[in-house]
Design a protein around this motif. Structure first.
Motif, PDB file in Angstrom:
ATOM      1  N   TYR B  10      -3.414  -5.596   5.705  1.00 44.74           N
ATOM      2  CA  TYR B  10      -3.882  -5.001   4.454  1.00 44.74           C
ATOM      3  C   TYR B  10      -3.065  -3.789   4.045  1.00 44.74           C
ATOM      4  O   TYR B  10      -2.452  -3.121   4.865  1.00 44.74           O
ATOM      5  N   ASP B  11      -3.059  -3.600   2.735  1.00 44.07           N
ATOM      6  CA  ASP B  11      -2.475  -2.410   2.121  1.00 44.07           C
ATOM      7  C   ASP B  11      -3.629  -1.425   1.960  1.00 44.07           C
ATOM      8  O   ASP B  11      -4.530  -1.644   1.150  1.00 44.07           O
ATOM      9  N   HIS B  56      -2.516   1.488   6.602  1.00 45.18           N
ATOM     10  CA  HIS B  56      -2.283   0.054   6.447  1.00 45.18           C
ATOM     11  C   HIS B  56      -2.436  -0.674   7.787  1.00 45.18           C
ATOM     12  O   HIS B  56      -2.505  -0.049   8.839  1.00 45.18           O
ATOM     13  N   ARG B 118      15.586  10.028   3.466  1.00 44.73           N
ATOM     14  CA  ARG B 118      16.748  10.029   2.580  1.00 44.73           C
ATOM     15  C   ARG B 118      16.409  10.917   1.395  1.00 44.73           C
ATOM     16  O   ARG B 118      15.224  11.191   1.134  1.00 44.73           O
ATOM     17  N   PRO B 119      17.423  11.340   0.644  1.00 40.20           N
ATOM     18  CA  PRO B 119      17.129  12.210  -0.507  1.00 40.20           C
ATOM     19  C   PRO B 119      16.276  11.543  -1.584  1.00 40.20           C
ATOM     20  O   PRO B 119      15.349  12.151  -2.106  1.00 40.20           O
ATOM     21  N   GLY B 120      16.563  10.296  -1.935  1.00 42.59           N
ATOM     22  CA  GLY B 120      15.848   9.627  -3.015  1.00 42.59           C
ATOM     23  C   GLY B 120      14.457   9.189  -2.610  1.00 42.59           C
ATOM     24  O   GLY B 120      14.261   8.648  -1.520  1.00 42.59           O
ATOM     25  N   PRO B 121      13.458   9.393  -3.486  1.00 47.77           N
ATOM     26  CA  PRO B 121      12.087   8.996  -3.171  1.00 47.77           C
ATOM     27  C   PRO B 121      11.955   7.471  -3.104  1.00 47.77           C
ATOM     28  O   PRO B 121      12.814   6.745  -3.601  1.00 47.77           O
ATOM     29  N   PRO B 122      10.883   6.969  -2.498  1.00 42.39           N
ATOM     30  CA  PRO B 122      10.708   5.520  -2.396  1.00 42.39           C
ATOM     31  C   PRO B 122      10.227   4.933  -3.718  1.00 42.39           C
ATOM     32  O   PRO B 122       9.202   5.357  -4.250  1.00 42.39           O
ATOM     33  N   ALA B 123      10.976   3.960  -4.257  1.00 41.77           N
ATOM     34  CA  ALA B 123      10.511   3.250  -5.455  1.00 41.77           C
ATOM     35  C   ALA B 123       9.763   1.995  -5.027  1.00 41.77           C
ATOM     36  O   ALA B 123       8.668   1.719  -5.504  1.00 41.77           O
ATOM     37  N   LEU B 124      10.365   1.243  -4.105  1.00 37.94           N
ATOM     38  CA  LEU B 124       9.735  -0.004  -3.651  1.00 37.94           C
ATOM     39  C   LEU B 124       8.652   0.253  -2.610  1.00 37.94           C
ATOM     40  O   LEU B 124       7.668  -0.474  -2.551  1.00 37.94           O
ATOM     41  N   ASP B 125       8.810   1.265  -1.782  1.00 43.89           N
ATOM     42  CA  ASP B 125       7.854   1.534  -0.711  1.00 43.89           C
ATOM     43  C   ASP B 125       6.978   2.749  -0.997  1.00 43.89           C
ATOM     44  O   ASP B 125       6.482   3.386  -0.075  1.00 43.89           O
ATOM     45  N   HIS B 126       6.776   3.013  -2.272  1.00 40.61           N
ATOM     46  CA  HIS B 126       5.851   4.077  -2.663  1.00 40.61           C
ATOM     47  C   HIS B 126       4.464   3.785  -2.072  1.00 40.61           C
ATOM     48  O   HIS B 126       3.950   2.683  -2.219  1.00 40.61           O
ATOM     49  N   ARG B 128       3.813   3.527   1.041  1.00 43.11           N
ATOM     50  CA  ARG B 128       3.959   2.763   2.293  1.00 43.11           C
ATOM     51  C   ARG B 128       4.730   3.528   3.358  1.00 43.11           C
ATOM     52  O   ARG B 128       4.844   3.081   4.485  1.00 43.11           O
ATOM     53  N   TYR B 239       0.588   2.410  10.132  1.00 44.88           N
ATOM     54  CA  TYR B 239       0.240   0.985  10.215  1.00 44.88           C
ATOM     55  C   TYR B 239      -0.351   0.666  11.585  1.00 44.88           C
ATOM     56  O   TYR B 239       0.255   1.007  12.606  1.00 44.88           O
TER      57      TYR B 239
END
Lengths: 245, 245
Positions: B10-11, B56, B118-126, B128, B239
């Motif tokens: 589950y999420d 999760h 990493r410097p960039g925030p998570p777009a796909l794993d926001h 998570r 998780y």
């Protein structure tokens, strides 16, 4: 006029594709809005790949010009700050020469298609993978995929609305392999026709399910007929993972 | 009365934790509602781990009794059908003996904590992963984590609201390693105190950032004082990945 190259990650779920449209949320629209919010300039960016609605990216590349010569790090941080609330992240930003172009300088695009191949539906990866309950024979898919590699007329695997002048493309890499519960398909080419990756992927799953023989894919390709294509895989399993320059 | 063992993914984002609550969406509540929708029975299920809000699972295990002796495959498929719209998936279902219990028969729980580093925030794993911009020294974290392995009084890493009778637990496994842009922390124990994994993880990141020395973690443990704990890592990077029987 300083030019920047930016690498983007995005979750395509909430966007009507990459390319800007009036009155529709798009990745390009969100990024251009963030640029204006950051520095007041109205820019039109160029992108290596114009991904469809629902298609994701872990390595989309864009280029844009700004009037003022900001440090690249500042551009990246400011855009990420203005993209809070969006599902778009700037992973990297560097200054480039004025003759460098995200789309026209690209010599290769790499796509990944993720199939979740297990009985239970995706809870964590909902909208990120194509769920197929029946077991896929990834080895048979890998064999069949090899018939697509090389220079071919890809009419069979081309959307009817594709605006490319020629249906001839060179597919450099086609690899199908299992990663835990998933089957991954990786494709590389200088450029692709509209929906080519999803058309090839859907067709290869017919082989994976045992409905098509390995040789049937070569026959479908040779037919140069859209009607010979298998089902088109849904957009939400597809990722633009990288661009070669 | 037939008993079933089910494995759940589950999420946790949309749920107020696992445990059923009145007027709050919970994983347990959603699964029990699906069971009733499937067969009309009102059941109370047992679970190996009562995960917190936002946490999760890829391998939560539950047990439940039904009056009627359904094939396990039918139970799994019916629950997944009734869980459409939820972010909960039944991965596996088998019939078990009546003395088997998801919680009391468990001899180990395994948790994974994911840090996107990493410097960039998570777009796909926001939602998570825990996003940390500054580079973490995963090797230093791995060294420090070893001082937590074994039988200890974990008062330092125990939430003030923890209802466990004793603060003594045996931590069997603590591993910290890099996976691409992520730092993963894996912990295994027969059982954990409330928020122990998130307390240990947050503390270890202080070592990873160079703010704490490796030896400081052993000292914090020896202090047996909640005030000696570092920051508590947020729930959305955690998780429950598996249960040992």
């Amino acid at each position: 006029m300083p030019r920047y190259r930016l690498t983007l990650e995005y979750d395509g779920s909430g966007y009507n594709g990459f390319q800007a449209q009036t009155d529709q949320p798009t990745v390009q629209g969100a990024v251009e809005t963030a640029i204006t919010a950051f520095c007041g300039e109205t820019v039109r960016l160029a992108a290596a790949g114009r991904t469809d609605t629902g298609v994701h990216a872990t390595g989309q590349v864009i280029s844009l010009d700004l009037d003022k010569d900001w440090p690249a790090q500042t551009v990246m941080n400011a855009l990420n700050a203005h993209l809070v609330g969006e599902r778009i992240s700037v992973l990297d930003c560097v200054g480039v020469d004025g003759d460098w172009h995200a789309r026209f300088s690209a010599t290769g695009r790499r796509y990944l298609y993720r199939i979740l191949n297990r009985p239970g539906p995706p809870a964590l990866d909902h909208g990120r993978v194509w769920h197929m309950r029946k077991p896929l024979d990834a080895d048979a898919m890998q064999s069949a995929a090899q018939s697509l590699v090389g220079l071919h007329d890809f009419t069979t695997f081309r959307d009817v609305n594709c605006q490319s002048k020629s249906p001839e493309k060179t597919l450099d890499v086609a690899r199908v392999f299992r990663v835990g519960d998933e089957v991954h398909l990786v494709f590389e080419a200088r450029s692709f026709l509209h929906r080519q990756v999803r058309s090839m992927t859907g067709t290869l799953t017919e082989v994976g399910l045992g409905r098509w023989k390995v040789e049937d894919v070569a026959e479908a390709l040779a037919a140069r007929d859209r009607a010979a294509c298998g089902p088109v895989a849904p957009s939400h399993g597809l990722y633009l993972t990288g661009v070669v320059y």
